[in-house]
Motif scaffolding. Sequence first.
Motif, PDB file in Angstrom:
ATOM      1  N   ILE A  21       0.857  -1.200   0.000  1.00 59.94           N
ATOM      2  CA  ILE A  21       0.000   0.000   0.000  1.00 59.94           C
ATOM      3  C   ILE A  21       0.890   1.247   0.000  1.00 59.94           C
ATOM      4  N   GLU A  22       0.689   2.105  -0.993  1.00 62.74           N
ATOM      5  CA  GLU A  22       1.513   3.317  -1.113  1.00 62.74           C
ATOM      6  C   GLU A  22       0.606   4.548  -1.031  1.00 62.74           C
ATOM      7  N   HIS A  23       0.945   5.446  -0.113  1.00 64.77           N
ATOM      8  CA  HIS A  23       0.139   6.667   0.057  1.00 64.77           C
ATOM      9  C   HIS A  23       0.566   7.728  -0.956  1.00 64.77           C
ATOM     10  N   GLN A  24      -0.387   8.298  -1.684  1.00 63.48           N
ATOM     11  CA  GLN A  24      -0.088   9.391  -2.603  1.00 63.48           C
ATOM     12  C   GLN A  24      -1.210  10.410  -2.526  1.00 63.48           C
ATOM     13  N   LYS A  25      -0.945  11.626  -3.014  1.00 63.92           N
ATOM     14  CA  LYS A  25      -1.956  12.683  -2.861  1.00 63.92           C
ATOM     15  C   LYS A  25      -2.296  13.423  -4.146  1.00 63.92           C
ATOM     16  N   ASP A  26      -1.337  13.497  -5.039  1.00 60.25           N
ATOM     17  CA  ASP A  26      -1.535  14.324  -6.243  1.00 60.25           C
ATOM     18  C   ASP A  26      -2.348  13.535  -7.270  1.00 60.25           C
TER      19      ASP A  26
END
Length: 407
Positions: free
Chosen positions: A310-315
């Motif tokens: 699981i990888e957190h990203q925002k853009d």
Amino acid sequence: MQKPIQVFSEIGKLKTVILKRPSTELENLTPKIMPRLLFDDIPFLPHAQKEHDYFAKVLRNFGTEVLYLNELIVKALTEDQIKEKFVSQVITESGYSKGTVHETLKAYLLNLNTENMISKVISGIRKDEIELKFLSLEELSKNNSYPFFMDPMPNLYFTRDPAAAIGEGLSINRMTFAARQRESLIMEYIIAHHPRFTGHGIQVWRNRNHDKSIEGGDELVLSKDTLAIGISQRTTAVAIEDIARGLFEDGTFKKIIAIRIPHSHAMMHLDTVFTMINHDQFIVHPEILNNAGQIDSWILRPKKNGEIAIEHQKDLKKILKQTLNLTDIDLIPTGAGDEIVAAREQWNDGSNTLAIAPGEVVTYDRNYVSNKLLKEHGIIVHEIHSSELSRGRGGPRCMSMPLVREV
Ligand SMILES: NC(=O)NCCC[C@H](N)C(=O)O
């Protein structure tokens, strides 16, 4: 043999879709029960039907095969034994697992032909329709002022939500609110017993027998290996991990973007704020993004040992470019990005487009600012009438369950 379900895209030419024509279930809405049944107003049925028939006509004129949910379930219940099991189960799930009420409702429904039985189950059964004998104390002491034995299912015309086709299978969903929980039972019987589906080995990625909910309005098939799923008022992170396990094990899908949206009635599903309209074009409600175009998202991928990374990203732009291997993305703001217009048009499903081909969508005519902007961005827009249908808080994507799309 052609598989009955093939959805590897959110925008590929729409070949087959399931709709539900709104019917008398809408006439059983009253101001008292409206909020519990997830409506904000009472649509005028004859006009809602006209609008819905026009929606179906637009799809047929485009060349899409339109299947109606009522006809599918009637055909799925041709065997007496299956019909009886369905009736018992729907009564049980309406709150009567046994006793006089269960038996009386069962006798009443089984006495009808299947078409009428299904209409009754969907429109609801009022208390004054049925005469009950030999009530137990428990039954006698229940709230008598409530007008229904079985609640109507007014949300069923939003066929998108109780089940969602993904690849050559589907999720048959555990719905969040009691008002919609019986809807996915209907889909379960259609997939298990309708001749179009039975015997085709259709994979159910996640069935409805769970505590944690997921709904089809949150499930978007962005490409043949990538899904986006909203973490929303209706879809839990637990359910997303569940479905990810099944999909990753099968091997067809390799990435799931879980996008956390506000948990509110106006934005109940991801498709109320974000839909795909072309290979590189999306409409997005500006309120879900911060000034830098960010929204909390997590990309799920299978690890070799069967676990999930699981990888957190925002853009959002960057996420879509990366996961869909694109050099640029056109994010078109609902209501042209104006604070008031966007809020108004999102409320009436301005972001809820149904793509029928890459760059070609069906939308509600009332969202004229968003529609104009879509056209300026090169999109072909088929506008449908929306005065009554929109009162249920769902748009063209919500009102359709694609079964087959070209890739
Ligand atoms: N996918 C969707 O956003 N569906 C709209 C569902 C509206 C319905 N009144 C509900 O609250 O569930």
